[in-house]
Motif scaffolding. Structure first.
Motif, PDB file in Angstrom:
ATOM      1  N   LYS A   1     -14.184  -5.673  -3.923  1.00 32.13           N
ATOM      2  CA  LYS A   1     -12.773  -5.736  -3.547  1.00 32.13           C
ATOM      3  C   LYS A   1     -12.193  -4.342  -3.342  1.00 32.13           C
ATOM      4  CE  LYS A   1     -10.360  -9.043  -5.022  1.00 32.13           C
ATOM      5  NZ  LYS A   1      -9.655 -10.065  -5.813  1.00 32.13           N
ATOM      6  N   GLY A   2     -12.513  -3.429  -4.254  1.00 33.65           N
ATOM      7  CA  GLY A   2     -12.011  -2.063  -4.135  1.00 33.65           C
ATOM      8  C   GLY A   2     -12.511  -1.390  -2.875  1.00 33.65           C
ATOM      9  N   ALA A   3     -13.799  -1.617  -2.548  1.00 33.90           N
ATOM     10  CA  ALA A   3     -14.388  -1.011  -1.356  1.00 33.90           C
ATOM     11  C   ALA A   3     -13.734  -1.549  -0.085  1.00 33.90           C
ATOM     12  CB  ALA A   3     -15.895  -1.273  -1.317  1.00 33.90           C
ATOM     13  N   VAL A   4     -13.499  -2.847  -0.046  1.00 36.14           N
ATOM     14  CA  VAL A   4     -12.901  -3.476   1.150  1.00 36.14           C
ATOM     15  C   VAL A   4     -11.510  -2.932   1.425  1.00 36.14           C
ATOM     16  CG1 VAL A   4     -11.940  -5.636   2.067  1.00 36.14           C
ATOM     17  CG2 VAL A   4     -14.230  -5.623   1.060  1.00 36.14           C
ATOM     18  N   ILE A   5     -10.660  -2.889   0.408  1.00 34.50           N
ATOM     19  CA  ILE A   5      -9.272  -2.506   0.652  1.00 34.50           C
ATOM     20  C   ILE A   5      -9.112  -1.005   0.904  1.00 34.50           C
ATOM     21  CG2 ILE A   5      -8.291  -4.476  -0.561  1.00 34.50           C
ATOM     22  CD1 ILE A   5      -7.844  -2.746  -3.006  1.00 34.50           C
ATOM     23  N   ILE A   6      -9.898  -0.170   0.211  1.00 35.53           N
ATOM     24  CA  ILE A   6      -9.728   1.280   0.405  1.00 35.53           C
ATOM     25  C   ILE A   6     -10.388   1.737   1.701  1.00 35.53           C
ATOM     26  CG2 ILE A   6     -11.767   2.140  -0.805  1.00 35.53           C
ATOM     27  CD1 ILE A   6      -8.157   3.538  -0.900  1.00 35.53           C
ATOM     28  N   VAL A   7     -11.513   1.131   2.078  1.00 38.26           N
ATOM     29  CA  VAL A   7     -12.148   1.479   3.358  1.00 38.26           C
ATOM     30  C   VAL A   7     -11.236   1.059   4.513  1.00 38.26           C
ATOM     31  CG1 VAL A   7     -14.053   0.933   4.920  1.00 38.26           C
ATOM     32  CG2 VAL A   7     -14.525   1.456   2.521  1.00 38.26           C
TER      33      VAL A   7
ATOM     34  N   ILE B   1      -2.669  -5.195   7.259  1.00 41.48           N
ATOM     35  CA  ILE B   1      -4.112  -5.217   7.560  1.00 41.48           C
ATOM     36  C   ILE B   1      -4.951  -5.298   6.282  1.00 41.48           C
ATOM     37  CG2 ILE B   1      -6.003  -4.029   8.729  1.00 41.48           C
ATOM     38  CD1 ILE B   1      -3.779  -4.995  10.582  1.00 41.48           C
ATOM     39  N   THR B   2      -4.563  -4.520   5.255  1.00 40.46           N
ATOM     40  CA  THR B   2      -5.338  -4.560   4.003  1.00 40.46           C
ATOM     41  C   THR B   2      -5.204  -5.925   3.318  1.00 40.46           C
ATOM     42  OG1 THR B   2      -3.475  -3.498   2.841  1.00 40.46           O
ATOM     43  CG2 THR B   2      -5.273  -2.069   3.575  1.00 40.46           C
ATOM     44  N   ILE B   3      -4.054  -6.563   3.458  1.00 40.74           N
ATOM     45  CA  ILE B   3      -3.862  -7.913   2.899  1.00 40.74           C
ATOM     46  C   ILE B   3      -4.795  -8.900   3.594  1.00 40.74           C
ATOM     47  CG2 ILE B   3      -2.254  -9.866   2.744  1.00 40.74           C
ATOM     48  CD1 ILE B   3      -0.013  -7.750   2.387  1.00 40.74           C
ATOM     49  N   ILE B   4      -4.839  -8.821   4.930  1.00 39.68           N
ATOM     50  CA  ILE B   4      -5.694  -9.714   5.709  1.00 39.68           C
ATOM     51  C   ILE B   4      -7.166  -9.513   5.335  1.00 39.68           C
ATOM     52  CG2 ILE B   4      -6.575 -10.194   8.035  1.00 39.68           C
ATOM     53  CD1 ILE B   4      -3.745  -9.550   9.069  1.00 39.68           C
ATOM     54  N   MET B   5      -7.604  -8.261   5.253  1.00 43.65           N
ATOM     55  CA  MET B   5      -9.002  -7.974   4.922  1.00 43.65           C
ATOM     56  C   MET B   5      -9.343  -8.417   3.506  1.00 43.65           C
ATOM     57  SD  MET B   5     -10.377  -6.926   7.609  1.00 43.65           S
ATOM     58  CE  MET B   5     -11.959  -6.462   6.899  1.00 43.65           C
ATOM     59  N   ASP B   6      -8.396  -8.290   2.592  1.00 40.90           N
ATOM     60  CA  ASP B   6      -8.598  -8.743   1.219  1.00 40.90           C
ATOM     61  C   ASP B   6      -8.822 -10.258   1.199  1.00 40.90           C
ATOM     62  OD1 ASP B   6      -8.691  -8.985  -1.539  1.00 40.90           O
ATOM     63  OD2 ASP B   6      -6.525  -8.809  -1.816  1.00 40.90           O
ATOM     64  N   LYS B   7      -8.013 -10.986   1.961  1.00 42.72           N
ATOM     65  CA  LYS B   7      -8.134 -12.448   2.006  1.00 42.72           C
ATOM     66  C   LYS B   7      -9.418 -12.881   2.712  1.00 42.72           C
ATOM     67  CE  LYS B   7      -3.274 -13.783   1.658  1.00 42.72           C
ATOM     68  NZ  LYS B   7      -2.163 -14.569   2.239  1.00 42.72           N
ATOM     69  N   VAL B   8      -9.752 -12.191   3.810  1.00 40.68           N
ATOM     70  CA  VAL B   8     -10.983 -12.514   4.551  1.00 40.68           C
ATOM     71  C   VAL B   8     -12.222 -12.349   3.671  1.00 40.68           C
ATOM     72  CG1 VAL B   8     -12.491 -11.748   6.434  1.00 40.68           C
ATOM     73  CG2 VAL B   8     -10.044 -12.012   6.836  1.00 40.68           C
ATOM     74  N   SER B   9     -12.186 -11.357   2.780  1.00 42.57           N
ATOM     75  CA  SER B   9     -13.337 -11.086   1.910  1.00 42.57           C
ATOM     76  C   SER B   9     -13.321 -11.927   0.634  1.00 42.57           C
ATOM     77  CB  SER B   9     -13.382  -9.595   1.547  1.00 42.57           C
ATOM     78  OG  SER B   9     -12.211  -9.211   0.843  1.00 42.57           O
TER      79      SER B   9
ATOM     80  N   ASP C   1      -8.657 -10.236 -12.849  1.00 36.22           N
ATOM     81  CA  ASP C   1      -9.492  -9.161 -13.400  1.00 36.22           C
ATOM     82  C   ASP C   1     -10.143  -8.302 -12.310  1.00 36.22           C
ATOM     83  OD1 ASP C   1      -8.872  -9.863 -15.949  1.00 36.22           O
ATOM     84  OD2 ASP C   1     -10.675 -11.060 -16.298  1.00 36.22           O
ATOM     85  N   SER C   2     -10.561  -8.940 -11.209  1.00 35.95           N
ATOM     86  CA  SER C   2     -11.210  -8.178 -10.143  1.00 35.95           C
ATOM     87  C   SER C   2     -10.210  -7.278  -9.424  1.00 35.95           C
ATOM     88  CB  SER C   2     -11.892  -9.111  -9.139  1.00 35.95           C
ATOM     89  OG  SER C   2     -10.941  -9.937  -8.480  1.00 35.95           O
ATOM     90  N   ASP C   3      -8.965  -7.748  -9.306  1.00 40.39           N
ATOM     91  CA  ASP C   3      -7.911  -6.918  -8.706  1.00 40.39           C
ATOM     92  C   ASP C   3      -7.677  -5.671  -9.551  1.00 40.39           C
ATOM     93  OD1 ASP C   3      -7.389  -8.715  -6.606  1.00 40.39           O
ATOM     94  OD2 ASP C   3      -6.015  -9.885  -7.839  1.00 40.39           O
ATOM     95  N   LYS C   4      -7.617  -5.878 -10.865  1.00 41.56           N
ATOM     96  CA  LYS C   4      -7.373  -4.762 -11.784  1.00 41.56           C
ATOM     97  C   LYS C   4      -8.546  -3.781 -11.794  1.00 41.56           C
ATOM     98  CE  LYS C   4      -4.797  -7.947 -14.756  1.00 41.56           C
ATOM     99  NZ  LYS C   4      -4.828  -8.704 -16.023  1.00 41.56           N
ATOM    100  N   GLY C   5      -9.768  -4.318 -11.804  1.00 36.85           N
ATOM    101  CA  GLY C   5     -10.952  -3.476 -11.881  1.00 36.85           C
ATOM    102  C   GLY C   5     -11.229  -2.692 -10.607  1.00 36.85           C
ATOM    103  N   ALA C   6     -10.665  -3.156  -9.485  1.00 35.41           N
ATOM    104  CA  ALA C   6     -10.909  -2.500  -8.192  1.00 35.41           C
ATOM    105  C   ALA C   6     -10.396  -1.067  -8.162  1.00 35.41           C
ATOM    106  CB  ALA C   6     -10.251  -3.312  -7.070  1.00 35.41           C
ATOM    107  N   VAL C   7      -9.491  -0.730  -9.076  1.00 36.80           N
ATOM    108  CA  VAL C   7      -8.923   0.625  -9.100  1.00 36.80           C
ATOM    109  C   VAL C   7      -9.996   1.678  -9.370  1.00 36.80           C
ATOM    110  CG1 VAL C   7      -8.378   0.729 -11.576  1.00 36.80           C
ATOM    111  CG2 VAL C   7      -6.936   1.961  -9.935  1.00 36.80           C
TER     112      VAL C   7
END
Length: 321
Positions: A71-77, A232-240, A128-134
């Motif tokens: 999740k962290g990789a998807v949103i930051i990339v 865009i980051t919201i869309i990519m987060d949902k797609v993944s 938990d995955s949202d929090k850990g993505a940091v």
């Protein structure tokens, strides 16, 4: 006056010292040039940013679960990719000036997220995955992305050495902080103090005129970061496979990004003229996104909750029949 308190604002640990530096440089610049250590602070922005990145690296935690890493990789990339696309678009299509915004301000401001804000938001709205993505999103700090992009596009003259040198303090801090827990504790506690000094040094190289020049365009940068790139980051987060909360929470500008233009100008003198304006624009974006990002994330969370409630009600109705 006895009960008067200076109000807290998002990013105030770097914004207020920067304002003090701006005021001194605008009205009594001779004080900043008095000599000794005081003047060294004004003229040592590059060294101060390096120290800040070292402390920041030590505060990062590279441990995380696979889902959080993904999740962290998807949103930051995605966020970095959008910063590059918009920044280079401004450089080559709009001659590096879109309503006052330059590629330096856009790439430097959008590519670095406010991870402290991200952690606070996901603690309230995320899983938990949202929090850990940091742990992954925190790796995108400092001016390195901006340097690599502008240099690769031929917009800056930077050799590989300075680019590696720009990220070395962060890497060294990261290694020390994760190998030696006592070092992590000691160095991480210095992050706030170092960013206050960096803020003052940056402000001491700016004037009120430059600050006002960055005002409206800085607000625009904040809106682009939170609304356009955030969508865009919201869309990519949902797609993944995510809920969109992490994608919304990452749509901010970090206070540390304020140092990016100065760091680039330190290596390529061609940016000395626009660096102060880009700095003030990014500072404005820090404040604007600190308000917009939580609001957008809250909206996404409530929308998800309503959909969940409707799904639950529909499922109960089917079972009843």
């Amino acid at each position: 006056m006895k009960n008067f308190k200076i109000p807290r604002i998002p990013g105030d640990t770097i914004v207020y010292p920067m304002i003090i530096g701006v005021l001194l440089n605008s009205f009594i610049p001779q004080l900043l040039n008095i000599g000794g250590f005081f003047t060294s602070v004004k003229n040592g922005t590059g060294a101060l940013v390096g120290v800040f990145l070292f402390f920041l690296g030590a505060s990062l935690d590279i441990k995380s679960t696979p889902k959080a890493i993904k999740k962290g990789a998807v949103i930051i990339v995605t966020k970095i990719a959008m910063a590059i696309i918009i920044g280079l678009g401004i450089a080559f299509i709009f001659n590096d000036n879109l309503l006052g915004l330059s590629s330096l301000a856009v790439i430097g401001g959008i590519s670095v997220a406010n991870n402290a804000l991200y952690s606070g938001i996901t603690a309230q709205f995320g899983d938990d995955s949202d929090k850990g993505a940091v742990a992954i999103t925190s790796l995108s700090v400092g001016p390195t992305v901006t340097m690599i992009v502008l240099s690769s596009a031929g917009l800056a003259s930077i050799s590989i050495g300075p680019i590696i040198g720009s990220i070395l303090p962060l890497i060294l801090g990261l290694i020390l902080g994760n190998v030696f827990p006592f070092m992590k504790k000691a160095l991480a506690s210095c992050v706030t103090g170092s960013i206050i000094v960096v803020g003052f040094a940056l402000g001491a190289n700016m004037s009120l005129i430059q600050l006002f020049q960055g005002g409206l365009s800085g607000i625009l940068l904040g809106v682009i970061t939170s609304v356009v790139v955030g969508a865009i980051t919201i869309i990519m987060d949902k797609v993944s496979g995510g809920s969109g909360v992490a994608g919304a929470a990452i749509s901010s500008t970090a206070a540390s990004a304020i140092a990016n233009p100065a760091a680039l100008a330190e290596i390529d003198p061609a940016y000395l003229v626009i660096a102060p304006i880009a700095t003030s624009q990014i500072a404005a974006s820090v404040i604007i996104t600190s308000f917009l990002t939580p609001a957008i994330t809250g909206f996404i969370y409530k929308r998800n909750q309503k959909k969940l409630e409707k799904t639950t009600i529909s499922s109960e109705a089917v079972i009843t029949k």
